[in-house]
Design a protein around this motif. Structure first.
Motif, PDB file in Angstrom:
ATOM      1  N   LEU A  19       2.028 -76.796 -16.133  1.00  0.00           N
ATOM      2  CA  LEU A  19       2.901 -76.394 -17.457  1.00  0.00           C
ATOM      3  C   LEU A  19       3.352 -77.590 -18.106  1.00  0.00           C
ATOM      4  CD1 LEU A  19       4.830 -73.321 -15.909  1.00  0.00           C
ATOM      5  CD2 LEU A  19       2.837 -73.323 -17.345  1.00  0.00           C
ATOM      6  N   GLN A  20       2.819 -78.044 -19.191  1.00  0.00           N
ATOM      7  CA  GLN A  20       3.025 -78.799 -20.076  1.00  0.00           C
ATOM      8  C   GLN A  20       3.629 -78.335 -21.315  1.00  0.00           C
ATOM      9  OE1 GLN A  20      -0.423 -81.118 -21.123  1.00  0.00           O
ATOM     10  NE2 GLN A  20      -0.734 -81.908 -18.810  1.00  0.00           N
ATOM     11  N   PRO A  21       5.099 -79.138 -21.877  1.00  0.00           N
ATOM     12  CA  PRO A  21       5.378 -78.625 -23.061  1.00  0.00           C
ATOM     13  C   PRO A  21       4.511 -78.629 -24.402  1.00  0.00           C
ATOM     14  CG  PRO A  21       6.240 -80.882 -22.426  1.00  0.00           C
ATOM     15  CD  PRO A  21       5.082 -80.627 -21.330  1.00  0.00           C
ATOM     16  N   SER A  63       7.771 -78.415 -29.119  1.00  0.00           N
ATOM     17  CA  SER A  63       9.174 -78.754 -28.317  1.00  0.00           C
ATOM     18  C   SER A  63       9.059 -80.267 -28.290  1.00  0.00           C
ATOM     19  CB  SER A  63       9.176 -78.261 -27.052  1.00  0.00           C
ATOM     20  OG  SER A  63       7.932 -78.365 -26.366  1.00  0.00           O
ATOM     21  N   ARG A  64       7.857 -81.119 -28.101  1.00  0.00           N
ATOM     22  CA  ARG A  64       8.318 -82.519 -28.061  1.00  0.00           C
ATOM     23  C   ARG A  64       8.500 -83.095 -29.385  1.00  0.00           C
ATOM     24  NH1 ARG A  64       2.783 -84.304 -24.604  1.00  0.00           N
ATOM     25  NH2 ARG A  64       2.506 -82.293 -23.505  1.00  0.00           N
ATOM     26  N   ALA A  65       8.398 -82.134 -30.443  1.00  0.00           N
ATOM     27  CA  ALA A  65       8.631 -82.923 -31.965  1.00  0.00           C
ATOM     28  C   ALA A  65      10.136 -82.889 -32.073  1.00  0.00           C
ATOM     29  CB  ALA A  65       7.841 -81.886 -32.929  1.00  0.00           C
ATOM     30  N   PHE A  66      10.690 -82.008 -31.521  1.00  0.00           N
ATOM     31  CA  PHE A  66      12.300 -81.972 -31.756  1.00  0.00           C
ATOM     32  C   PHE A  66      13.084 -83.118 -30.821  1.00  0.00           C
ATOM     33  CE2 PHE A  66      16.564 -80.123 -31.879  1.00  0.00           C
ATOM     34  CZ  PHE A  66      16.618 -79.447 -33.224  1.00  0.00           C
ATOM     35  N   ASP A 112       9.353 -69.655 -41.610  1.00  0.00           N
ATOM     36  CA  ASP A 112       8.772 -69.028 -40.385  1.00  0.00           C
ATOM     37  C   ASP A 112       9.515 -69.485 -39.283  1.00  0.00           C
ATOM     38  OD1 ASP A 112       7.091 -67.650 -41.901  1.00  0.00           O
ATOM     39  OD2 ASP A 112       5.830 -69.702 -42.288  1.00  0.00           O
ATOM     40  N   PRO A 113      10.803 -69.287 -38.831  1.00  0.00           N
ATOM     41  CA  PRO A 113      11.414 -69.801 -37.953  1.00  0.00           C
ATOM     42  C   PRO A 113      11.233 -68.706 -36.590  1.00  0.00           C
ATOM     43  CG  PRO A 113      13.162 -68.737 -39.143  1.00  0.00           C
ATOM     44  CD  PRO A 113      11.878 -69.024 -40.038  1.00  0.00           C
ATOM     45  N   GLU A 114      10.986 -69.425 -35.530  1.00  0.00           N
ATOM     46  CA  GLU A 114      10.824 -68.473 -34.335  1.00  0.00           C
ATOM     47  C   GLU A 114      11.724 -68.715 -33.167  1.00  0.00           C
ATOM     48  OE1 GLU A 114       6.489 -67.613 -33.039  1.00  0.00           O
ATOM     49  OE2 GLU A 114       6.215 -69.592 -34.051  1.00  0.00           O
ATOM     50  N   ASP A 115      11.869 -67.633 -32.491  1.00  0.00           N
ATOM     51  CA  ASP A 115      12.953 -67.815 -31.466  1.00  0.00           C
ATOM     52  C   ASP A 115      12.086 -67.853 -29.967  1.00  0.00           C
ATOM     53  OD1 ASP A 115      15.644 -65.517 -30.024  1.00  0.00           O
ATOM     54  OD2 ASP A 115      14.945 -67.765 -29.651  1.00  0.00           O
ATOM     55  N   GLU A 116      12.197 -68.993 -29.533  1.00  0.00           N
ATOM     56  CA  GLU A 116      11.196 -69.128 -28.411  1.00  0.00           C
ATOM     57  C   GLU A 116      12.062 -69.772 -27.524  1.00  0.00           C
ATOM     58  OE1 GLU A 116       8.397 -68.425 -28.038  1.00  0.00           O
ATOM     59  OE2 GLU A 116       7.280 -68.108 -30.130  1.00  0.00           O
ATOM     60  N   ALA A 117      13.134 -69.117 -27.013  1.00  0.00           N
ATOM     61  CA  ALA A 117      14.209 -70.024 -26.152  1.00  0.00           C
ATOM     62  C   ALA A 117      13.725 -69.862 -24.860  1.00  0.00           C
ATOM     63  CB  ALA A 117      15.485 -69.040 -25.985  1.00  0.00           C
ATOM     64  N   GLY A 118      12.728 -69.106 -24.259  1.00  0.00           N
ATOM     65  CA  GLY A 118      12.265 -69.486 -22.791  1.00  0.00           C
ATOM     66  C   GLY A 118      11.366 -70.350 -22.925  1.00  0.00           C
ATOM     67  N   GLU A 119      10.377 -70.389 -23.845  1.00  0.00           N
ATOM     68  CA  GLU A 119       9.341 -71.461 -23.871  1.00  0.00           C
ATOM     69  C   GLU A 119      10.020 -72.831 -24.009  1.00  0.00           C
ATOM     70  OE1 GLU A 119       5.581 -72.595 -26.936  1.00  0.00           O
ATOM     71  OE2 GLU A 119       6.117 -70.341 -26.436  1.00  0.00           O
ATOM     72  N   VAL A 120      10.948 -73.056 -24.844  1.00  0.00           N
ATOM     73  CA  VAL A 120      11.351 -74.356 -25.004  1.00  0.00           C
ATOM     74  C   VAL A 120      12.423 -74.687 -23.952  1.00  0.00           C
ATOM     75  CG1 VAL A 120      13.543 -75.391 -26.318  1.00  0.00           C
ATOM     76  CG2 VAL A 120      12.030 -73.939 -27.680  1.00  0.00           C
ATOM     77  N   ALA A 121      12.993 -73.850 -23.169  1.00  0.00           N
ATOM     78  CA  ALA A 121      13.696 -74.311 -21.928  1.00  0.00           C
ATOM     79  C   ALA A 121      12.833 -75.001 -20.884  1.00  0.00           C
ATOM     80  CB  ALA A 121      14.325 -73.103 -21.344  1.00  0.00           C
ATOM     81  N   ALA A 122      11.455 -74.099 -20.838  1.00  0.00           N
ATOM     82  CA  ALA A 122      10.497 -74.619 -19.900  1.00  0.00           C
ATOM     83  C   ALA A 122      10.036 -76.111 -20.480  1.00  0.00           C
ATOM     84  CB  ALA A 122       9.224 -73.723 -19.751  1.00  0.00           C
ATOM     85  N   ALA A 123       9.941 -76.211 -21.612  1.00  0.00           N
ATOM     86  CA  ALA A 123       9.369 -77.522 -22.202  1.00  0.00           C
ATOM     87  C   ALA A 123      10.235 -78.528 -22.005  1.00  0.00           C
ATOM     88  CB  ALA A 123       9.005 -77.230 -23.634  1.00  0.00           C
ATOM     89  N   GLU A 124      11.545 -78.459 -22.007  1.00  0.00           N
ATOM     90  CA  GLU A 124      12.500 -79.578 -22.102  1.00  0.00           C
ATOM     91  C   GLU A 124      12.536 -80.178 -20.484  1.00  0.00           C
ATOM     92  OE1 GLU A 124      16.041 -77.201 -22.906  1.00  0.00           O
ATOM     93  OE2 GLU A 124      16.352 -78.493 -24.823  1.00  0.00           O
ATOM     94  N   SER A 125      11.742 -79.287 -19.487  1.00  0.00           N
ATOM     95  CA  SER A 125      11.873 -79.951 -18.291  1.00  0.00           C
ATOM     96  C   SER A 125      10.654 -80.642 -17.897  1.00  0.00           C
ATOM     97  CB  SER A 125      12.167 -78.815 -16.985  1.00  0.00           C
ATOM     98  OG  SER A 125      10.895 -77.874 -17.445  1.00  0.00           O
TER      99      SER A 125
END
Length: 336
Positions: free
Chosen positions: A92-94, A98-101, A12-25
């Motif tokens: 906006l909190q991650p 994303s925090r798990a990675f 069940d991999p998901e492509d969440e590139a936009g969400e991840v980018a926001a979470a990194e900041s």
């Protein structure tokens, strides 16, 4: 790169590139006024326009946590209907995913490693990758600390998995080329995996279980045997290694060879055959011989090195808990 995982794991991999980018900041605040088009809109739905890189589920969780203000007041109801002219502010909190990675140093028992891949002997109790309830302390976190370049790989290079309470050998790619080649080998059933298990009942002759599998329609945490037209093909070969008596009941040591790698495959196939694993509470296996986890160990792993073409075969001895139980019934070891 940050990867996102959801319950269900590698299927069940998901492509969440936009969400991840926001979470990194760092968490940011966004403010907007509800226009005429937004009048009467649900708060959670309206927020998907203000923060489109986040999923609606995550936005709902932010609402519940008081991270959304409407006219300066925290509203913790996602269904709240907005009015034109209201001022909405969101922090906006991650996402937890994303925090798990993140890298977390841990001792890894490595059976093999070179610049292209590694094989880890996973202990029972270690979750392979983050999922709800286990967002840290996973093998993936340890791999990121051991090999920082894993952050650029899909699933940190993990190409197959073992259940939390199953011990034994797993191969992990360290480069994209290796990950791709190993994934293809697994899909082509060219990776050889053998397990040792202790199961209830008397197994004195070899047998084959060739039953399709699917997610259990009643309990989503379980898998189940299914009609061929409703499930995915699955085959397990089972060989006897010895039978002992425990609490007046027969217990068999078995050697299982996988031809497919479905989730919980050996556990489900043995249960379906009337031989649930010792201490496998999910599939009806009562505990015995001091075991507190299912009696299953990935003992042998064979594959072709994706870069050198060399044949690699590795064997992992039984961990202490299973070795003690194994000795308790006087079973033979994994055949050579």
């Amino acid at each position: 790169m940050v990867a996102k995982y959801r319950a269900g794991g590698l299927d069940d991999p998901e492509d969440e590139a936009g969400e991840v980018a926001a979470a990194e900041s760092a968490a940011e605040r966004r403010v907007a006024e509800v226009d005429a088009a937004g009048h009467g809109e649900r708060l959670d739905r309206w927020l998907t326009g203000l923060a489109p890189e986040f999923s609606r589920n995550h936005l709902q969780s932010l609402i519940e946590r008081g991270c959304v203000l409407v006219d300066g007041r925290a509203l913790q109801k996602a269904a709240h209907k907005l009015r034109a002219g209201q001022r909405v502010e969101i922090e906006l909190q991650p996402t937890d995913e994303s925090r798990a990675f993140r890298a977390e140093p841990m001792a890894l028992d490595l059976a093999f490693e070179d610049e292209h891949l590694l094989v880890v002997n996973k202990p029972a109790g270690l979750v392979v990758h983050p999922a709800p309830g286990n967002w840290s302390g996973t093998l993936m976190n340890g791999l990121l600390a051991h090999h920082p370049a894993a952050a650029s790989l899909p699933r940190a290079g993990i190409v197959h998995r073992l259940d939390k309470d199953t011990s034994g050998l797993m191969v992990v790619g360290k480069t994209l080329e290796a990950v791709t080649a190993l994934t293809r080998q697994i899909a082509a059933r060219e990776v050889h995996r053998e397990y040792l298990a202790l199961a209830w009942g008397r197994v004195e002759e070899a047998f084959v279980v060739e039953k399709a599998m699917r997610r259990d329609p009643v309990s989503r945490v379980k898998m189940a045997v299914a009609p061929a037209n409703l499930g995915k093909p699955a085959r397990t070969d089972v060989f006897p290694l010895g039978v002992g008596d425990v609490q007046g009941r027969p217990v068999s040591a078995v050697h299982c060879v996988l031809h497919t790698g479905r989730t919980h495959q050996i556990r489900v196939h043995l249960m379906h055959s009337g031989h649930p694993l010792l201490a496998d509470a999910l599939y009806g296996g009562a505990p015995a011989l001091g075991l507190s986890r299912q009696a299953l160990h990935a003992a042998r792993l064979g594959f072709t090195h994706p870069i050198t073409g060399a044949a690699i075969t590795l064997v992992a001895a039984l961990p202490a808990d299973l070795a003690s139980a194994w000795a308790g019934i006087g079973a033979a070891d994994l055949p050579g």
